[in-house]
Scaffold this motif. Structure first.
Motif, PDB file in Angstrom:
ATOM      1  N   GLY A   1       0.872  -1.189   0.141  1.00 40.76           N
ATOM      2  CA  GLY A   1      -0.136  -0.029  -0.003  1.00 40.76           C
ATOM      3  C   GLY A   1       0.861   1.345   0.057  1.00 40.76           C
ATOM      4  N   ALA A   2       1.944   1.309  -0.463  1.00 40.03           N
ATOM      5  CA  ALA A   2       2.958   2.427  -0.384  1.00 40.03           C
ATOM      6  C   ALA A   2       2.599   3.497  -1.071  1.00 40.03           C
ATOM      7  N   GLN A   3       2.526   4.542  -0.758  1.00 37.36           N
ATOM      8  CA  GLN A   3       2.112   5.785  -1.765  1.00 37.36           C
ATOM      9  C   GLN A   3       3.294   6.961  -1.061  1.00 37.36           C
ATOM     10  N   TRP A   4       3.247   7.916  -2.025  1.00 34.17           N
ATOM     11  CA  TRP A   4       4.194   8.952  -1.880  1.00 34.17           C
ATOM     12  C   TRP A   4       3.768   9.878  -0.315  1.00 34.17           C
ATOM     13  N   ASP A   5       2.311   9.806  -0.339  1.00 30.95           N
ATOM     14  CA  ASP A   5       1.982  10.733   0.955  1.00 30.95           C
ATOM     15  C   ASP A   5       1.969   9.799   2.233  1.00 30.95           C
ATOM     16  N   THR A   6       2.047   8.481   2.117  1.00 30.32           N
ATOM     17  CA  THR A   6       2.345   7.801   3.498  1.00 30.32           C
ATOM     18  C   THR A   6       3.901   7.814   3.724  1.00 30.32           C
ATOM     19  N   LEU A   7       4.696   8.189   3.074  1.00 36.94           N
ATOM     20  CA  LEU A   7       6.100   8.087   3.609  1.00 36.94           C
ATOM     21  C   LEU A   7       6.555   9.029   4.575  1.00 36.94           C
ATOM     22  N   PHE A   8       5.924  10.226   4.470  1.00 33.29           N
ATOM     23  CA  PHE A   8       6.333  11.530   5.161  1.00 33.29           C
ATOM     24  C   PHE A   8       6.491  11.571   6.868  1.00 33.29           C
ATOM     25  N   ILE A   9       5.277  11.051   6.992  1.00 29.78           N
ATOM     26  CA  ILE A   9       5.160  10.897   8.818  1.00 29.78           C
ATOM     27  C   ILE A   9       6.038   9.919   9.326  1.00 29.78           C
ATOM     28  N   PRO A  10       6.060   8.350   8.871  1.00 32.68           N
ATOM     29  CA  PRO A  10       7.171   7.506   9.255  1.00 32.68           C
ATOM     30  C   PRO A  10       8.601   7.957   9.037  1.00 32.68           C
ATOM     31  N   SER A  11       8.750   8.658   7.945  1.00 32.36           N
ATOM     32  CA  SER A  11      10.397   9.143   7.458  1.00 32.36           C
ATOM     33  C   SER A  11      10.580  10.014   8.537  1.00 32.36           C
ATOM     34  N   LEU A  12       9.766  11.103   9.122  1.00 34.01           N
ATOM     35  CA  LEU A  12      10.055  12.289   9.792  1.00 34.01           C
ATOM     36  C   LEU A  12      10.259  11.519  11.370  1.00 34.01           C
ATOM     37  N   ILE A  13       9.551  10.506  11.873  1.00 34.93           N
ATOM     38  CA  ILE A  13       9.590  10.016  13.058  1.00 34.93           C
ATOM     39  C   ILE A  13      10.940   9.184  13.099  1.00 34.93           C
ATOM     40  N   VAL A  14      11.159   8.302  12.224  1.00 37.71           N
ATOM     41  CA  VAL A  14      12.297   7.659  12.100  1.00 37.71           C
ATOM     42  C   VAL A  14      13.670   8.406  12.308  1.00 37.71           C
ATOM     43  N   ALA A  15      13.476   9.515  11.473  1.00 38.23           N
ATOM     44  CA  ALA A  15      14.772  10.497  11.425  1.00 38.23           C
ATOM     45  C   ALA A  15      14.975  11.068  12.687  1.00 38.23           C
ATOM     46  N   VAL A  16      13.719  11.566  13.512  1.00 37.49           N
ATOM     47  CA  VAL A  16      14.064  12.555  14.561  1.00 37.49           C
ATOM     48  C   VAL A  16      14.355  11.540  15.608  1.00 37.49           C
ATOM     49  N   GLY A  17      13.492  10.340  15.821  1.00 40.35           N
ATOM     50  CA  GLY A  17      13.843   9.488  16.741  1.00 40.35           C
ATOM     51  C   GLY A  17      15.394   8.902  16.760  1.00 40.35           C
ATOM     52  N   THR A  18      15.958   8.590  15.396  1.00 40.02           N
ATOM     53  CA  THR A  18      17.223   8.270  15.768  1.00 40.02           C
ATOM     54  C   THR A  18      18.342   9.320  16.034  1.00 40.02           C
TER      55      THR A  18
ATOM     56  N   LEU B   1       7.058   5.270  19.987  1.00 42.14           N
ATOM     57  CA  LEU B   1       6.687   6.018  18.698  1.00 42.14           C
ATOM     58  C   LEU B   1       7.444   5.626  17.565  1.00 42.14           C
ATOM     59  N   LEU B   2       8.535   4.996  17.356  1.00 46.21           N
ATOM     60  CA  LEU B   2       9.103   4.376  16.176  1.00 46.21           C
ATOM     61  C   LEU B   2       8.363   3.097  15.793  1.00 46.21           C
ATOM     62  N   THR B   3       8.086   2.225  16.672  1.00 44.82           N
ATOM     63  CA  THR B   3       7.286   1.175  16.286  1.00 44.82           C
ATOM     64  C   THR B   3       5.797   1.328  15.891  1.00 44.82           C
ATOM     65  N   GLY B   4       5.230   2.255  16.505  1.00 45.56           N
ATOM     66  CA  GLY B   4       3.942   2.724  16.094  1.00 45.56           C
ATOM     67  C   GLY B   4       3.909   3.382  14.522  1.00 45.56           C
ATOM     68  N   ALA B   5       5.032   4.270  14.422  1.00 43.80           N
ATOM     69  CA  ALA B   5       5.076   4.798  13.155  1.00 43.80           C
ATOM     70  C   ALA B   5       5.194   3.705  12.039  1.00 43.80           C
ATOM     71  N   VAL B   6       6.250   2.855  12.310  1.00 43.78           N
ATOM     72  CA  VAL B   6       6.394   1.610  11.365  1.00 43.78           C
ATOM     73  C   VAL B   6       5.391   0.622  11.021  1.00 43.78           C
ATOM     74  N   VAL B   7       4.648   0.184  12.080  1.00 40.62           N
ATOM     75  CA  VAL B   7       3.429  -0.658  12.190  1.00 40.62           C
ATOM     76  C   VAL B   7       2.285  -0.209  11.519  1.00 40.62           C
ATOM     77  N   SER B   8       2.231   1.246  11.718  1.00 39.14           N
ATOM     78  CA  SER B   8       1.071   1.745  10.935  1.00 39.14           C
ATOM     79  C   SER B   8       0.816   1.931   9.422  1.00 39.14           C
ATOM     80  N   VAL B   9       2.347   1.686   8.916  1.00 42.56           N
ATOM     81  CA  VAL B   9       2.422   1.516   7.357  1.00 42.56           C
ATOM     82  C   VAL B   9       2.801   0.294   6.624  1.00 42.56           C
ATOM     83  N   SER B  10       3.328  -0.444   7.680  1.00 47.28           N
ATOM     84  CA  SER B  10       3.865  -1.823   7.039  1.00 47.28           C
ATOM     85  C   SER B  10       2.963  -3.017   7.643  1.00 47.28           C
TER      86      SER B  10
END
Length: 369
Positions: free
Chosen positions: A221-238, A278-287
């Motif tokens: 179900g990947a789409q460009w508009d589904t990438l922003f939130i998890p990408s931001l959370i993973v980047a900030v969390g890391t 937060l990282l787990t929630g962001a990832v699980v929500s899209v995958s």
């Protein structure tokens, strides 16, 4: 005058020695993995029923950058444009984000409880995220939140699951690794049962099918508009974790030693729980729920670059991204034109790895065996 380190037990001495080990591998490994990630992304976009050349892939990608689009001549067809940019690229990049997030979360949780058998899947954190995310998918819960409904609900579920695990594992004010793992397994089983019950209550067959497929993990179900939130959370969390790498290193040597090194252990643990959830929630929500990535990758990385989280975190991020990209390639192509859930592929790899860890004489970072 007696040195402070002279009071450490042998396992703590070994942990400190390991933290300082293999320093020359860090930067070289990061460079190699970065090149490997770029190559993996290119090959993953190329592979499929319709072959596309690497030059075409990157010309299409660069043509979408505002300052380069006018300098790149259009030498590709409209079908190639659609396949590369609308279908394959978002999916591969989502695999990068998911793999990076799961690996970093695994490294964080393993440091938190000082045990290499821990990961979001085994500790029930992914199951908690699945419960609330399934409610959104099947019944449209939290619809008033719009696009934030799925990631926010998954975060709430993962945080709740982690708090349950820590509450069950605390006996007489102390928490042991064994109780944490057992509590994680128990919570995971209970929440998986809740998720299955929610799915059986779905109002239509399509909702059941979508939820079941999502529960096994998928990047379809990947789409460009589904990438922003998890990408931001993973980047900030890391980034947050990297700023606290010294505290993570100190935590590996034991709670008492970490306190003597100036770490506020209780506050730091709360921070790690929130970031990991937060990282787990962001990832699980899209995958969906993808297991064993957070178990395998950080453990392998520590064998290569040592236990210093200044190296462990970025190397785990890159290695996790590469692993999930290729796991998704296998999921797409092994039974083509049908598609396997990616969770099946990671389980095939992770199950034997988990058994191998269990068979080792030691699987902790210098404390409880």
């Amino acid at each position: 005058m007696t040195s402070r380190t002279s009071n450490l037990n042998p396992s703590q001495h070994n942990s400190r020695a390991h933290l300082a080990g293999k320093p020359t591998w860090g930067f070289t490994t990061i460079l190699l993995l970065t090149a490997g990630l770029l190559l993996s992304v290119t090959l993953a976009v190329m592979l499929g029923p319709v072959a596309v050349t690497p030059g075409t892939i990157w010309r299409i990608a660069l043509s979408h950058l505002p300052w380069l689009d006018q300098w790149i001549p259009v030498t590709w067809t409209k079908p190639e444009q659609y396949i590369v940019w609308e279908i394959r690229f978002p999916r591969v990049l989502l695999g990068v984000v998911v793999g990076a997030g799961l690996a970093v979360t695994g490294a964080t949780i393993q440091a938190l409880i000082r045990n290499s058998l821990a990961d979001p899947y085994i500790l029930g954190v992914s199951s908690g995220a699945s419960v609330t995310a399934t409610l959104v998918i099947v019944f449209g819960a939290f619809g008033f939140l719009g696009r934030l409904a799925l990631p926010l609900s998954a975060f709430i579920g993962s945080l709740t699951a982690m708090l349950m695990v820590f509450a069950l594992a605390r006996v007489a004010g102390s928490i042991s690794t064994t109780r944490l793992l057992l509590a994680g397994v128990a919570v995971s089983m209970m929440l998986s049962a809740v998720t299955s019950f929610i799915v059986t209550m779905a109002p239509n067959e399509k909702g059941i099918r979508d939820a079941m497929y999502w529960m096994m993990g998928s990047l379809a179900g990947a789409q460009w508009d589904t990438l922003f939130i998890p990408s931001l959370i993973v980047a900030v969390g890391t980034a947050v974790l990297l700023t606290r790498y010294r505290s993570l290193n100190a935590l590996l040597t034991g709670e008492e030693t970490a306190v003597t090194l100036g770490v506020n252990v209780q506050t730091f643990r709360v921070l790690l729980v929130v970031v990991a959830s937060l990282l787990t929630g962001a990832v699980v929500s899209v995958s969906g729920s993808i297991g064993f990535v957070g178990l395998m990758i950080p453990h392998i990385v520590r064998l290569i670059v040592g236990s210093d989280h200044r190296r462990v975190l970025p190397v785990s991020l890159l290695a996790g991204a590469i692993f999930v990209v290729w796991a998704d390639v296998c999921a797409r192509l092994v039974l083509a034109p049908q598609e396997l859930p990616i969770g099946i592929v990671t389980a095939v790899c992770g199950g034997p790895f988990f058994v191998w860890l269990l068979r080792r004489s030691s699987y902790s970072f210098g404390g409880e065996k």
